[in-house]
Motif scaffolding. Sequence first.
Motif, PDB file in Angstrom:
ATOM      1  N   GLU A 227       0.811  -1.221   0.000  1.00  0.00           N
ATOM      2  CA  GLU A 227       0.000   0.000   0.000  1.00  0.00           C
ATOM      3  C   GLU A 227       0.846   1.274   0.000  1.00  0.00           C
ATOM      4  O   GLU A 227       0.469   2.271  -0.627  1.00  0.00           O
ATOM      5  N   LEU A 228       2.004   1.227   0.672  1.00  0.00           N
ATOM      6  CA  LEU A 228       2.730   2.474   0.935  1.00  0.00           C
ATOM      7  C   LEU A 228       4.104   2.597   0.286  1.00  0.00           C
ATOM      8  O   LEU A 228       4.447   3.674  -0.210  1.00  0.00           O
ATOM      9  N   SER A 229       4.898   1.552   0.315  1.00  0.00           N
ATOM     10  CA  SER A 229       6.314   1.751  -0.021  1.00  0.00           C
ATOM     11  C   SER A 229       6.857   0.887  -1.145  1.00  0.00           C
ATOM     12  O   SER A 229       7.755   1.299  -1.877  1.00  0.00           O
ATOM     13  N   ASN A 230       6.403  -0.337  -1.261  1.00  0.00           N
ATOM     14  CA  ASN A 230       6.920  -1.286  -2.238  1.00  0.00           C
ATOM     15  C   ASN A 230       8.429  -1.507  -2.089  1.00  0.00           C
ATOM     16  O   ASN A 230       9.169  -1.597  -3.063  1.00  0.00           O
ATOM     17  N   CYS A 231       8.865  -1.613  -0.823  1.00  0.00           N
ATOM     18  CA  CYS A 231      10.280  -1.889  -0.550  1.00  0.00           C
ATOM     19  C   CYS A 231      10.612  -3.372  -0.721  1.00  0.00           C
ATOM     20  O   CYS A 231      11.729  -3.721  -1.100  1.00  0.00           O
ATOM     21  N   LEU A 232       9.623  -4.216  -0.417  1.00  0.00           N
ATOM     22  CA  LEU A 232       9.852  -5.656  -0.478  1.00  0.00           C
ATOM     23  C   LEU A 232       9.525  -6.167  -1.885  1.00  0.00           C
ATOM     24  O   LEU A 232       8.574  -6.904  -2.111  1.00  0.00           O
ATOM     25  N   THR A 233      10.351  -5.774  -2.833  1.00  0.00           N
ATOM     26  CA  THR A 233      10.048  -6.025  -4.245  1.00  0.00           C
ATOM     27  C   THR A 233      10.012  -7.515  -4.606  1.00  0.00           C
ATOM     28  O   THR A 233       9.313  -7.904  -5.546  1.00  0.00           O
ATOM     29  N   LYS A 237       2.507 -12.663  -2.742  1.00  0.00           N
ATOM     30  CA  LYS A 237       1.557 -13.378  -1.887  1.00  0.00           C
ATOM     31  C   LYS A 237       1.950 -14.848  -1.729  1.00  0.00           C
ATOM     32  O   LYS A 237       1.724 -15.457  -0.685  1.00  0.00           O
ATOM     33  N   SER A 238       2.529 -15.411  -2.776  1.00  0.00           N
ATOM     34  CA  SER A 238       2.916 -16.825  -2.710  1.00  0.00           C
ATOM     35  C   SER A 238       4.015 -17.067  -1.675  1.00  0.00           C
ATOM     36  O   SER A 238       4.129 -18.169  -1.121  1.00  0.00           O
ATOM     37  N   HIS A 239       4.838 -16.038  -1.413  1.00  0.00           N
ATOM     38  CA  HIS A 239       5.860 -16.165  -0.377  1.00  0.00           C
ATOM     39  C   HIS A 239       5.242 -16.394   0.992  1.00  0.00           C
ATOM     40  O   HIS A 239       5.848 -17.027   1.867  1.00  0.00           O
ATOM     41  N   LEU A 240       4.040 -15.857   1.185  1.00  0.00           N
ATOM     42  CA  LEU A 240       3.408 -15.880   2.497  1.00  0.00           C
ATOM     43  C   LEU A 240       2.255 -16.875   2.579  1.00  0.00           C
ATOM     44  O   LEU A 240       1.439 -16.818   3.495  1.00  0.00           O
ATOM     45  N   ALA A 241       2.160 -17.773   1.618  1.00  0.00           N
ATOM     46  CA  ALA A 241       1.191 -18.862   1.702  1.00  0.00           C
ATOM     47  C   ALA A 241       1.534 -19.707   2.926  1.00  0.00           C
ATOM     48  O   ALA A 241       2.713 -19.831   3.293  1.00  0.00           O
ATOM     49  N   ILE A 251      14.069 -18.312   1.696  1.00  0.00           N
ATOM     50  CA  ILE A 251      15.245 -17.495   1.999  1.00  0.00           C
ATOM     51  C   ILE A 251      14.928 -16.008   1.848  1.00  0.00           C
ATOM     52  O   ILE A 251      15.361 -15.177   2.646  1.00  0.00           O
ATOM     53  N   GLN A 252      14.150 -15.670   0.819  1.00  0.00           N
ATOM     54  CA  GLN A 252      13.772 -14.266   0.607  1.00  0.00           C
ATOM     55  C   GLN A 252      12.849 -13.745   1.701  1.00  0.00           C
ATOM     56  O   GLN A 252      12.884 -12.559   2.038  1.00  0.00           O
ATOM     57  N   THR A 253      12.025 -14.636   2.263  1.00  0.00           N
ATOM     58  CA  THR A 253      11.090 -14.224   3.312  1.00  0.00           C
ATOM     59  C   THR A 253      11.783 -14.060   4.658  1.00  0.00           C
ATOM     60  O   THR A 253      11.614 -13.051   5.342  1.00  0.00           O
ATOM     61  N   LEU A 254      12.585 -15.069   5.042  1.00  0.00           N
ATOM     62  CA  LEU A 254      13.295 -15.007   6.322  1.00  0.00           C
ATOM     63  C   LEU A 254      14.630 -14.302   6.137  1.00  0.00           C
ATOM     64  O   LEU A 254      15.697 -14.839   6.426  1.00  0.00           O
ATOM     65  N   SER A 255      14.569 -13.084   5.668  1.00  0.00           N
ATOM     66  CA  SER A 255      15.780 -12.355   5.265  1.00  0.00           C
ATOM     67  C   SER A 255      16.004 -11.102   6.103  1.00  0.00           C
ATOM     68  O   SER A 255      15.093 -10.597   6.771  1.00  0.00           O
ATOM     69  N   THR A 257      16.420  -8.235   4.809  1.00  0.00           N
ATOM     70  CA  THR A 257      15.639  -7.164   4.176  1.00  0.00           C
ATOM     71  C   THR A 257      14.241  -7.091   4.776  1.00  0.00           C
ATOM     72  O   THR A 257      13.758  -6.008   5.137  1.00  0.00           O
ATOM     73  N   PHE A 258      13.586  -8.245   4.903  1.00  0.00           N
ATOM     74  CA  PHE A 258      12.244  -8.278   5.494  1.00  0.00           C
ATOM     75  C   PHE A 258      12.322  -7.886   6.971  1.00  0.00           C
ATOM     76  O   PHE A 258      11.462  -7.161   7.490  1.00  0.00           O
ATOM     77  N   ALA A 259      13.345  -8.352   7.661  1.00  0.00           N
ATOM     78  CA  ALA A 259      13.520  -8.002   9.076  1.00  0.00           C
ATOM     79  C   ALA A 259      13.683  -6.502   9.260  1.00  0.00           C
ATOM     80  O   ALA A 259      13.110  -5.890  10.181  1.00  0.00           O
ATOM     81  N   GLY A 260      14.465  -5.874   8.360  1.00  0.00           N
ATOM     82  CA  GLY A 260      14.669  -4.424   8.440  1.00  0.00           C
ATOM     83  C   GLY A 260      13.379  -3.650   8.243  1.00  0.00           C
ATOM     84  O   GLY A 260      13.125  -2.645   8.927  1.00  0.00           O
ATOM     85  N   PHE A 261      12.538  -4.132   7.316  1.00  0.00           N
ATOM     86  CA  PHE A 261      11.253  -3.455   7.081  1.00  0.00           C
ATOM     87  C   PHE A 261      10.352  -3.591   8.297  1.00  0.00           C
ATOM     88  O   PHE A 261       9.689  -2.622   8.704  1.00  0.00           O
ATOM     89  N   LEU A 262      10.309  -4.781   8.901  1.00  0.00           N
ATOM     90  CA  LEU A 262       9.519  -4.981  10.119  1.00  0.00           C
ATOM     91  C   LEU A 262       9.960  -4.023  11.219  1.00  0.00           C
ATOM     92  O   LEU A 262       9.140  -3.390  11.891  1.00  0.00           O
ATOM     93  N   SER A 263      11.255  -3.909  11.409  1.00  0.00           N
ATOM     94  CA  SER A 263      11.789  -3.027  12.461  1.00  0.00           C
ATOM     95  C   SER A 263      11.435  -1.575  12.206  1.00  0.00           C
ATOM     96  O   SER A 263      11.148  -0.819  13.137  1.00  0.00           O
ATOM     97  N   THR A 264      11.429  -1.174  10.943  1.00  0.00           N
ATOM     98  CA  THR A 264      11.148   0.222  10.591  1.00  0.00           C
ATOM     99  C   THR A 264       9.683   0.577  10.796  1.00  0.00           C
ATOM    100  O   THR A 264       9.354   1.662  11.282  1.00  0.00           O
ATOM    101  N   VAL A 265       8.789  -0.328  10.452  1.00  0.00           N
ATOM    102  CA  VAL A 265       7.354  -0.031  10.460  1.00  0.00           C
ATOM    103  C   VAL A 265       6.683  -0.313  11.804  1.00  0.00           C
ATOM    104  O   VAL A 265       5.721   0.366  12.178  1.00  0.00           O
ATOM    105  N   ALA A 266       7.165  -1.319  12.546  1.00  0.00           N
ATOM    106  CA  ALA A 266       6.496  -1.755  13.769  1.00  0.00           C
ATOM    107  C   ALA A 266       6.337  -0.632  14.786  1.00  0.00           C
ATOM    108  O   ALA A 266       7.314   0.041  15.144  1.00  0.00           O
ATOM    109  N   GLY A 267       5.104  -0.421  15.232  1.00  0.00           N
ATOM    110  CA  GLY A 267       4.827   0.533  16.304  1.00  0.00           C
ATOM    111  C   GLY A 267       4.881   1.984  15.923  1.00  0.00           C
ATOM    112  O   GLY A 267       4.728   2.863  16.790  1.00  0.00           O
ATOM    113  N   LYS A 268       5.077   2.283  14.655  1.00  0.00           N
ATOM    114  CA  LYS A 268       5.165   3.686  14.243  1.00  0.00           C
ATOM    115  C   LYS A 268       3.772   4.331  14.266  1.00  0.00           C
ATOM    116  O   LYS A 268       2.765   3.664  14.081  1.00  0.00           O
ATOM    117  N   THR A 269       3.728   5.640  14.483  1.00  0.00           N
ATOM    118  CA  THR A 269       2.467   6.372  14.554  1.00  0.00           C
ATOM    119  C   THR A 269       1.664   6.159  13.274  1.00  0.00           C
ATOM    120  O   THR A 269       2.159   6.345  12.165  1.00  0.00           O
TER     121      THR A 269
END
Length: 436
Positions: A227-233, A237-241, A251-255, A257-269
Motif C-alpha cells: 500500500e505504501l512503499s513497495n520496498c519488499l520487491t 503473496k505466494s511467499h506468504l502462503a 530465503i527471501q522471506t526469512l531475510s 531485508t524483510f527483518a529491516g522493514f519490520l523493524s522500521t514499520v512496527a509501532g510507528k504512529t
Amino acid sequence: MEDALDSDGTSNSSITDEEDVSPGLTQPILNSRHFITPGVSKLIFDAIKKKSIPLQERLCVLLFNEIDLALHLDYLTKEDYIIGFEDTGWSRNKNVADTALVFMLRSIYGNWKQPVAFAFHDSPLNQKTLVRFIKTIAKETKNAGLNLIAMICTHADHNVETVDMLLEESKSVVLEGQEVVPIFDPSSLLLSTRNALSEAPLTFKKDGVLKTAKWEHLVKAHEIDRELSNCLTKITKSHLAPDSLSFTKCIQTLSGTFAGFLSTVAGKTGATLPPAATETAELLFFLDRVFDSLNGTMAENAEKPLRGPIRATSPHSKIWSEAKETFKDMDGKGGSWFGKWLRTLDAFEAIKSKMLALGYEAFPARSFHLEPLQNCFDLINEQAGNTPMENRLTCKKFSIFYNRALKAKDMAACRATEPICEPDGLKFLVTIEDLS
C-alpha cells in the motif's frame, strides 16, 4: 525399468517378495532409453575412473534425496519388462513404487556434480537398504579416486534414523576408512522453520529475554508495503502462503531485508503493525545470519563476511556457537527440527576442522547443500508435467528423463521455469559420450 543383473551379467526378470540378485552394482542395457538402471551404476563409476580430475576437485560430498512418483506400472515392449515395482538394483519385489531415491556426488571445489545411483521404492526406504547404498557408493567413490568428505540429506525421520544407525556402528561415520560427516541440509531446515512459524508463534531468547515471533506480523507488513512503499520487491503473496516448498522464497522471506522493514514499520504512529513485530524482526535477523554462515561461496564479501569462505579466522564458528544457544531455547510447533539445527551446526564445525586438517585454508559452505540434486528434480518434474493425472511422474518417465539428462551435455545447467532452488552452475562430470 530394466532388470537388475546377476553377477555374471545375465538378466533376471522374476519378481519375488524379496530376492537379492547382485552385489548392488548395475550394468548398462544397450540400445534402450533406460540405459542406466536402478542400483549403483558401475558404468558411471568406471567412466569417473578415466577422468583426469585435479586433486582438489576430487574432494566431494554425497547427496541423497527422494522425488515423489505416481503409482503406475508400464510394460516396456522392447525390453519385455514391467517397470513400476520396487527396484534397488540388487532386488525387486511386488510392491508398486511411489518414490525414486537418487544419489549424487558433487565436488566441493570443482564445477561438477554426478548422479551415481537411484532406486524405486515404496517410501520410506528401509534403513538396512539405505545403509547398503551408502556403503556401496562410498566404496566405489574411493575406488574411482575421489575423496568423500560428507553426506547430505534432509532431516526426515528415516534419514535421521539411518545416520544414527551408521553412528552406532562406529561412533563416527567411517566409510571405506574415511571419516564422512553427516549433515542435514540447511535449506530444508530453514524451510521447516519457516513452515512451523506460519502455523504457530515461535518463542526464542535473546540476551536472556524471552521473545515471540508471529507469522501474522509478516503478512501484515507485506500488506503495508504493497500500500505504501513497495520496498519488499521480491516478496509476493505466494511467499506468504501457509505452506511452501520453495527454498528460494523461504530465503527471501526469512531475510535481513524483510527483518529491516519490520523493524522500521512496527509501532510507528499511524501504522497497523504492533511494536511486538520487532521481536519477529529479531528472529528473522537471527535466521538470516545463521543461513548466511551455512551458505557462503569462495567469493570474498567484505560487507557480509559470513557469505564468504569459511576460514580458521572467519566469524563462522562464533555465529554457530551463539546460534546453538538460541536453538536450544527455541520452542514452536513441531519443534523436533531444533535439534537437527544443533546437529548441523556441529557438523559444519567438524567439516571446518577436517578441511583445515587436510591443509585447505578455506572452503565454501554452499557445497554442503542438496541444491544441485533438487535442481535436477525440478527439471524432471517440469518435463513430466505436474497437474493432469496422466502427466504425473512415473517410474517409466523418471527413467527416461534420468537417462536423457546424461545424454545432453548442457542438461545439468538447464533451469526449470519455476525452480525451488537457486541455480548451482554445475555440470555433469560424466555424459553419454563417456559411457559409450
